[in-house]
Design a protein around this motif. Structure first.
Motif, short mmCIF file in Angstrom:
data_model
loop_
_atom_site.label_atom_id
_atom_site.label_comp_id
_atom_site.label_asym_id
_atom_site.label_seq_id
_atom_site.Cartn_x
_atom_site.Cartn_y
_atom_site.Cartn_z
N ALA A 143 25.87 25.73 70.74
CA ALA A 143 26.32 25.98 71.86
C ALA A 143 27.50 24.99 72.27
O ALA A 143 28.75 25.67 72.67
CB ALA A 143 25.64 26.15 72.94
N ALA A 144 27.29 23.81 72.00
CA ALA A 144 28.34 22.92 72.10
C ALA A 144 29.52 23.27 71.23
O ALA A 144 30.76 23.06 71.62
CB ALA A 144 27.77 21.54 71.64
N ALA A 145 29.35 23.68 69.95
CA ALA A 145 30.43 23.74 69.03
C ALA A 145 31.28 25.11 69.72
O ALA A 145 32.74 25.04 69.31
CB ALA A 145 29.83 23.87 67.75
N LYS A 146 30.45 26.13 70.06
CA LYS A 146 31.17 27.21 70.47
C LYS A 146 32.20 26.90 71.87
O LYS A 146 33.16 27.25 71.78
CB LYS A 146 30.13 28.57 70.89
CG LYS A 146 29.63 29.00 69.57
CD LYS A 146 28.53 30.07 70.21
CE LYS A 146 27.92 30.56 68.88
NZ LYS A 146 26.92 31.75 69.22
N GLY A 151 37.99 25.84 73.65
CA GLY A 151 38.79 24.68 74.62
C GLY A 151 38.54 24.60 75.93
O GLY A 151 39.32 24.52 76.89
N GLY A 152 37.14 24.60 76.18
CA GLY A 152 36.76 24.40 77.50
C GLY A 152 37.16 22.91 78.01
O GLY A 152 37.19 22.05 77.36
N ASN A 153 37.28 22.77 79.33
CA ASN A 153 37.41 21.51 79.97
C ASN A 153 36.21 20.71 80.16
O ASN A 153 36.54 19.40 80.19
CB ASN A 153 38.29 21.76 81.44
CG ASN A 153 39.56 22.32 80.94
OD1 ASN A 153 40.35 22.21 80.31
ND2 ASN A 153 40.05 23.24 82.13
N ALA A 154 35.19 21.01 80.38
CA ALA A 154 34.01 20.37 80.31
C ALA A 154 33.65 19.44 79.25
O ALA A 154 33.63 20.10 78.16
CB ALA A 154 32.78 21.29 80.76
#
Length: 262
Positions: A143-146, A151-154
């Protein structure tokens, strides 16, 4: 995070010499074996309403655990549950549920029956425990890799088993991880083929046999207190014998507030 109680109803044929048809009510109560203390207090109150409350427990037939006894570690399920309890910093259902009530009915396999099935698959309690923990972390890293690819900001942080166990806030983080992953399971059990057969299919079949016995005894308001993961399979079995789902209610199992990290 919440667990569901799904109510099923079925109109029965009139008893001999009577014209009026009876209605059987069965509540499937989705239990999770480790959770917040308040969750088990709510369940104890709910259980008072049933003529018979069928419960799961990997133990010889008819065994009633003493309140506060905790899970034994000499069988696959108990070993796994104790590991999760310690890792997540929660309470175990056997410590808080009152199994001494007269309406409680044992509906499960014995440790010997479970161990025999497990042996055939080449598993041990240790391989299952490590496998479940590794799968949780693996899914979190995927999930972290996705999220990183999108390109999420979190901020996204990958985790590993050793780091999580040594982290003082590890239990709180793993609670959130478990809640997120269980929420994403969808209609399936999400436990994998081996655990699905060992912990769900075989045991559900045993519980359904006891349910049928209680109905034959004239019990018309029943509860089935079993793991939340087996509910989809229970639904299939209930529909197959003529029951239909009517209502769903929810009970809070797990608080995943960030306050524990502060």
């Amino acid at each position: 995070m919440e667990t569901a109680t799904v109510r099923y109803v079925k109109r029965l044929r009139p008893a001999a010499g009577k014209k009026r048809r009876q209605t059987a009510v069965v509540d499937l109560i989705g239990a999770v074996h480790v959770g917040e203390r308040s969750y088990y207090s709510s369940l104890n109150k709910q259980f008072e309403q049933y003529a018979a409350l069928l419960y799961e427990l990997v133990a010889p037939k008819g065994v009633r655990p003493a309140k506060g006894a905790g899970a034994a570690s000499n069988n696959p399920a108990g070993f796994l549950q104790n590991a999760m309890k310690t890792t997540l910093g929660l309470d175990h259902q056997l410590e808080l549920i009152d199994y001494s009530r007269k309406n409680f009915v044992h509906a499960d396999l014995s440790p010997a029956e479970m161990a025999k099935a497990m042996e055939k698959r080449g598993d041990t309690a240790l391989t299952i425990t490590l496998g479940v923990l590794a799968d949780m972390i693996r899914q979190q890293n995927i999930a972290a890799a996705k999220a990183k690819q999108k390109g999420g900001n979190a901020p996204v942080q990958e985790v590993d088993l050793l780091t999580m166990l040594l982290d003082p806030n590890g239990p709180a983080k793993m609670k959130r991880m478990m809640a997120e992953q269980m929420a994403d399971l969808g209609p399936g059990t999400g436990v994998g083929k081996t655990l699905d057969q060992l912990l769900i299919q075989d045991r559900n079949a045993a519980a359904m046999r006891v349910l049928q016995e209680q109905l034959k005894k004239g019990k018309r308001r029943l509860g089935v207190f079993y793991g939340a993961a087996p509910l989809p399979d229970f639904h299939r079995r209930m529909v197959a014998i003529g029951f239909r789902p009517k209502t769903v209610t929810w009970t809070c199992l797990l608080y995943t507030s960030d306050a524990a990290d502060e």
